[in-house]
Design a protein around this motif. Structure first.
Motif, PDB file in Angstrom:
ATOM      1  N   VAL A  70       0.578  -1.557   0.171  1.00 32.28           N
ATOM      2  CA  VAL A  70      -0.057  -0.417   0.097  1.00 32.28           C
ATOM      3  C   VAL A  70       1.052   1.246   0.068  1.00 32.28           C
ATOM      4  O   VAL A  70       0.100   2.319  -0.461  1.00 32.28           O
ATOM      5  N   VAL A  71       2.167   1.175   0.427  1.00 33.49           N
ATOM      6  CA  VAL A  71       2.966   1.785   0.655  1.00 33.49           C
ATOM      7  C   VAL A  71       4.103   2.590  -0.968  1.00 33.49           C
ATOM      8  O   VAL A  71       4.767   1.175  -0.710  1.00 33.49           O
ATOM      9  N   LYS A  96       0.974   6.668  -1.325  1.00 34.71           N
ATOM     10  CA  LYS A  96       0.452   5.520  -1.560  1.00 34.71           C
ATOM     11  C   LYS A  96       0.744   4.882  -3.268  1.00 34.71           C
ATOM     12  O   LYS A  96       1.646   5.620  -3.699  1.00 34.71           O
ATOM     13  N   GLN A  97       0.820   3.403  -2.959  1.00 34.80           N
ATOM     14  CA  GLN A  97       1.140   2.768  -3.813  1.00 34.80           C
ATOM     15  C   GLN A  97      -0.153   3.038  -4.774  1.00 34.80           C
ATOM     16  O   GLN A  97      -1.604   3.399  -4.562  1.00 34.80           O
ATOM     17  N   VAL A 100      -3.792   1.545  -4.349  1.00 33.97           N
ATOM     18  CA  VAL A 100      -4.989   1.182  -3.374  1.00 33.97           C
ATOM     19  C   VAL A 100      -5.822   2.674  -4.156  1.00 33.97           C
ATOM     20  O   VAL A 100      -5.743   3.781  -4.864  1.00 33.97           O
ATOM     21  N   THR A 105      -8.923   7.223  -0.163  1.00 30.79           N
ATOM     22  CA  THR A 105      -7.592   7.678   0.076  1.00 30.79           C
ATOM     23  C   THR A 105      -8.526   9.332  -0.011  1.00 30.79           C
ATOM     24  O   THR A 105      -7.934  10.318  -0.588  1.00 30.79           O
ATOM     25  N   THR A 110      -1.387  10.069  -0.360  1.00 30.64           N
ATOM     26  CA  THR A 110      -1.133   9.312   0.594  1.00 30.64           C
ATOM     27  C   THR A 110      -2.493   8.501   1.161  1.00 30.64           C
ATOM     28  O   THR A 110      -3.301   8.721   0.090  1.00 30.64           O
ATOM     29  N   VAL A 111      -1.641   6.650   2.006  1.00 33.33           N
ATOM     30  CA  VAL A 111      -2.339   6.728   2.489  1.00 33.33           C
ATOM     31  C   VAL A 111      -2.253   6.243   3.728  1.00 33.33           C
ATOM     32  O   VAL A 111      -0.571   6.872   4.386  1.00 33.33           O
TER      33      VAL A 111
END
Ligand code: TXA
Ligand code: MG
Length: 316
Positions: A70-71, A96-97, A100, A105, A110-111
């Protein structure tokens, strides 16, 4: 639909795999979970909570190796924070990836991610092939749930299953910090004291409130009971409003009033945090004209308690 309450992790997993939403215990508060990679499932979370779509969800993982799903990038200090506080009540907002979904989000790049420290939540997350997007399992704006029954009382007709992990040990939501332009910022006080975090990565600045809040923890009116809430000197407030039915949220003193919830007779702010939301719910359903709450000492989780009370009070 009427939710079943139970402790069957495999049943929760099967429902989540089928795209259903399930309430899950964490050490902070109960969450309303969906497969984070399934847009349609995540949409059900927003609908059940009546949550505005601009308010992003936290993604929960059961294993450090899953962060990379996810990141996209781990800034300086991120691994040290995970080593120090995971599993536990700390959410990191990170780049974030692409995988996601935007619905998770709210379209941000960002996550928010965390690994909860609750045995049933970890067992469930480790059994699943995907992470869980989960906000607190309450109608938007109301007090967060810290027991399975709290969830059933408010969302029981909108979800099939509530995984019962007992009362939450921490009682306030996770602390949220995010990496922005080369530094860590505080988005929300919570279950991990800020001093402990600063012990690992040095000083953390307060994020500025925004037009579209980065964290609705940052929305002014939040965590609010229906009954008007006032924070201050309880003895004075009781005198000022003599004749009214007043519910008191007190740290350790028993006050003479219509109802009084003492959060920690021994004077432990962490124990007080554990009981805060259950006490607000109890007073909110005990026929009070108003609720008055003391300010708590700032040690430990006292700062997070004061933050939640202030936001609950500013609803009016
Ligand atoms: O302890 C907790 O954090 C609980 C349990 C269930 O994990 N969850 C929780 O979720 O409190 P929620 O949705 O009630 O609050 C999460 C907060 C929201 O205020 C949201 O705006 C913020 O996290 N958040 C999530 N992703 C974000 C992002 N990418 N940037 C900024 N804030 C974010
Ligand atoms: Mg919430």
């Amino acid at each position: 639909m009427k939710a079943t309450i139970g402790t069957d992790v495999m049943r929760a997993a099967t429902l989540l795999r089928s795209g259903a939403i399930v309430a899950i215990p964490t050490e902070t508060v109960y969450g309303l979970a969906a497969n984070a990679f399934d847009d349609a499932a995540v949409l059900k979370v927003f609908e059940a909570k009546q949550r505005p779509s601009f308010d992003p969800l936290i993604v929960h993982i059961g294993d450090r190796a899953r962060v990379q799903d996810v990141v996209a990038e781990l800034p300086i200090g991120a691994e040290a924070l995970m080593d120090a506080f995971w599993p536990g009540p700390l959410t990191l907002v990170l780049p974030k990836q692409r995988t996601v979904p935007d619905i998770v989000t709210s379209g941000l790049d960002t996550v928010g991610v965390r690994m909860p420290a609750h045995p049933l939540a970890l067992e469930l997350l480790r059994a699943l092939e995907f992470p869980l997007a989960a906000p607190s399992a309450n109608p938007f704006g109301y007090v967060s749930p810290t027991t399975a029954q709290h969830v059933a009382d408010q969302l029981g007709d909108r979800i099939a299953y509530i995984l019962d992990g007992g009362p939450c040990a921490i009682g306030v939501e996770s602390t949220i910090i995010g990496w922005e332009e080369g530094r860590w910022l505080l988005y929300r006080l919570g279950g991990t004291p800020l001093e402990a975090i600063e012990g690992v990565i040095g000083s953390v600045a307060q994020a500025r409130e925004r037009v579209l809040p980065a964290a609705p923890g940052m929305l002014e009116s939040h965590y609010a009971p229906r009954t008007p809430l006032f924070v201050g000197n309880v003895q004075q407030l009781l005198q000022q409003h003599a004749g009214k039915r007043i519910g008191v949220i007190s740290f350790r003193t028993e006050y003479e009033s219509h109802a009084c919830e003492v959060l920690s007779p021994t004077g432990d702010p962490n124990e007080a945090a554990q009981h805060l939301f259950a006490a607000l719910r109890a007073l909110d359903t005990s026929d009070c004209d108003m609720i008055v709450a003391e300010r708590f000492p700032r040690e430990g989780l006292g700062a997070a308690i004061n933050d939640r009370l202030r936001r609950a009070a500013s609803a009016r």
